[in-house]
Design a protein around this motif. Structure first.
Motif, short mmCIF file in Angstrom:
data_model
loop_
_atom_site.label_atom_id
_atom_site.label_comp_id
_atom_site.label_asym_id
_atom_site.label_seq_id
_atom_site.Cartn_x
_atom_site.Cartn_y
_atom_site.Cartn_z
N ALA A 294 0.86 -1.19 0.00
CA ALA A 294 0.00 0.00 0.00
C ALA A 294 0.89 1.24 0.00
N TRP A 357 -8.08 -4.54 -2.02
CA TRP A 357 -7.85 -3.96 -3.35
C TRP A 357 -6.91 -4.84 -4.18
N ARG A 358 -6.09 -5.65 -3.51
CA ARG A 358 -5.14 -6.49 -4.27
C ARG A 358 -5.89 -7.53 -5.10
N ASN A 377 -2.75 -0.14 -10.46
CA ASN A 377 -2.46 -0.05 -9.04
C ASN A 377 -2.90 1.31 -8.50
N GLN A 381 -5.66 1.62 -5.58
CA GLN A 381 -5.30 2.19 -4.27
C GLN A 381 -6.03 3.51 -4.04
N THR A 386 -6.02 3.66 0.10
CA THR A 386 -4.69 3.29 0.61
C THR A 386 -3.57 3.98 -0.19
N GLY A 387 -3.95 4.73 -1.24
CA GLY A 387 -2.95 5.22 -2.19
C GLY A 387 -2.58 6.67 -2.01
#
Ligand SMILES: Cc1cc2nc3c(=O)[nH]c(=O)nc-3n(C[C@H](O)[C@H](O)[C@H](O)COP(=O)(O)OP(=O)(O)OC[C@H]3O[C@@H](n4cnc5c(N)ncnc54)[C@H](O)[C@@H]3O)c2cc1C
Length: 496
Positions: A294, A357-358, A377, A381, A386-387
């Protein structure tokens, strides 16, 4: 002098710095592409993108042969096999210099470092930025760091554009008499991508058509999945069949100027190209993003659900939320999904189903024709909170009102959910009561979660991370930080 061009994710002859530079000075030029099937599979990339890639290699071979340049396909299993394979090929076909455009994800950077070490600068290696308008790493804050927030990044990006403009390279001149192109066909599982026209010319045509007809109202039309309001150029940009410089040139040609600020005609589209660059610059500065970490280390501690049934329902478009289901079935059938829908289904997976999210990132990669690590990605994220510059964790898309706003008449929903064909527009976004009453034998699932409760649970998951009294880093943060430092150290001194 013999120059070799190593094609990677830059499958074009126009505006290709590596190819262009290899062709100056009257050198004899040849080209290779190294296919790594196992690596492709372990990166989880899709069978439709593999087909698109295969078709484009064939098209590139034809373009290059017109310039008198022969394209050879080399095949190995993994990136770790590349240094030896390349060295063996070069032993049989000596060259003085190797030209390539930079790739930014960690495995590609490690591969290139290994090649550099193995070849020991024989031939000499020349690397260029062919993937972004400005070379990732070149735009920094005053203290020399990469921006972590989009708006200041975009301001600096635009200031750089004002100051230096962009460089658009023509295709190189023919190097020799035209050759007969080789037949290039990739091994491995493929799904037909024939729906997408192939080749640089097709991409250029789509770009010109988009700018002519949709650039002006993109800012509004881009949000409605039933309308063809976006360019549909992502599959070409992802493989480098088209460059971002070419997109800028097309905007300039259409408008007579380059829009530089919000509100100017054409700026909304340019802004999306800057998002593309933002995620690529981030990936270079924070290589851990390529490794499932993350961006915000504390969010590594989020307690994601393990509900495999819910994940399957999401993948198959069986969640009972029509806009989510229509979007996922469209993805499964075509390999492409509209940006507004990507945001909706990503929010739904992470904040309504509380799945990582993965899982979503991987599933997208396995389906998308335009799958590419940085944007995928970045998008996941962003949606999960988380991004870098992510959606605030308490902002949870309501899938029903999103459907009402962006597919008001349910046109997109009806296109992909035939079981809802007869539902009156008034009920199309929450069809269950109507279906139960009028079509009791219907097969459409009831909503698998209650959105209101799911939203509160998502907020509580993030709230649980907060611990203001904490003086030390959590094990998650510590390990993420250590991994990041180790990677940057490892990649120090890289040439490519
Ligand atoms: C969860 C999620 C996953 C995504 N995965 C990918 C992916 O694997 N590959 C990919 O190319 N894009 C991805 N995107 C970004 C975006 O959805 C697509 O680029 C866009 O839908 C492609 O359609 P288009 O070419 O018509 O875009 P347009 O709206 O015409 O935009 C032009 C180009 O700008 C770039 N772009 C547009 N929006 C974004 C964005 N939000 N972030 C980064 N670049 C952008 C793309 O290269 C696109 O082709 C993702 C977004 C989300 C929310």
């Amino acid at each position: 002098m013999r120059h070799l061009v190593w094609f990677r994710s830059d499958l074009r002859v126009a505006d290709n710095p590596a190819l262009f530079e290899a062709c100056v000075n009257g050198a004899t030029v040849s080209a290779i592409y190294i296919d790594c099937l196992e690596q492709w599979q372990s990166h989880g990339r899709s069978a439709i993108q593999r087909d698109f890639l295969s078709r484009h290699l064939q098209a590139l071979s034809a373009e290059l042969s017109q310039l008198g340049i022969d394209l050879t396909l080399l095949e190995v299993a993994r990136f770790s096999d590349v240094p030896q394979c390349l060295a063996a090929w070069l032993a049989k076909h000596p060259h003085d210099a190797l030209y390539a455009n930079r790739e930014i994800a960690i495995d590609e950077r490690r591969r290139d470092k290994a090649v550099q070490a193995h070849l020991k600068n024989t031939p000499s290696i020349h690397v260029f930025n062919g993937d972004c308008v400005f070379n990732p790493g070149s735009l920094t804050t005053q203290s020399g760091d990469m921006y972590k927030v989009f708006t200041p990044f975009s301001k600096t990006w635009l200031a750089q554009l004002r100051a230096s403009g962009f460089r658009l390279l023509p295709p190189p001149n023919a190097q020799a008499k035209p050759l007969t192109p080789r037949d290039i066909e990739l091994k491995g599982e493929r799904v037909s991508s024939n729906h997408w026209p192939c080749g640089e010319r097709a991409a250029a045509q789509r770009l010109a058509q988009f700018c002519e007809s949709h650039l002006y109202d993109y800012g509004h039309a881009r949000d409605y999945p039933a309308v063809a309001g976006t360019s549909g150029l992502s599959p070409y940009l992802a493989l480098g069949v088209l460059s971002p410089n070419q997109c800028l040139a097309a905007i300039e040609q259409q408008l007579g100027f380059l829009p530089m600020s919000r509100g100017e005609q054409g700026f909304a589209w340019l802004n999306e190209l800057i998002w593309r660059e933002f995620y690529r610059h981030l990936m270079v500065a924070f290589p851990q993003l390529s490794m499932n970490r993350a961006f915000k280390p504390d969010t590594e501690g989020l307690q994601w659900s393990q509900d495999s049934g819910a994940f399957q329902a999401w993948c198959q478009g069986q969640t009972g939320y029509p806009i989510v289901d229509a979007a996922m079935r469209c993805l499964n059938a075509t390999g492409w999904m509209h940006n507004r829908l990507r945001m909706i289904v990503a929010s739904f997976l992470t904040k309504d189903l509380h799945l990582s999210w993965r899982q979503g990132e991987d599933y997208f990669m396995s389906c998308l024709i335009d799958g590419e690590l940085a944007a995928n990605n970045g998008g996941w994220q962003w949606a999960a909170g988380t991004g870098a510059d992510a959606a605030p964790y308490f902002r949870v898309f309501n899938p029903t009102t999103q459907g009402e706003r962006f597919d008001g008449k349910g046109e997109f929903i009806r296109q992909w959910l035939p079981e809802l064909a007869d539902v009156p527009t008034k009920y199309i976004h929450s069809p269950h009561d109507w279906l139960n009453q009028h079509q009791p034998a219907h097969q459409y699932p009831a909503p698998i979660v209650d959105h209101k409760r799911a939203r509160l649970h998502a907020i509580a998951m993030f709230d649980a991370l907060k611990d203001n009294s904490r003086e030390h880093l959590s094990p998650h943060e510590l390990s993420a930080q250590q991994q990041a430092q180790a990677m940057l150290k490892e990649l120090d001194q890289e040439v490519i």
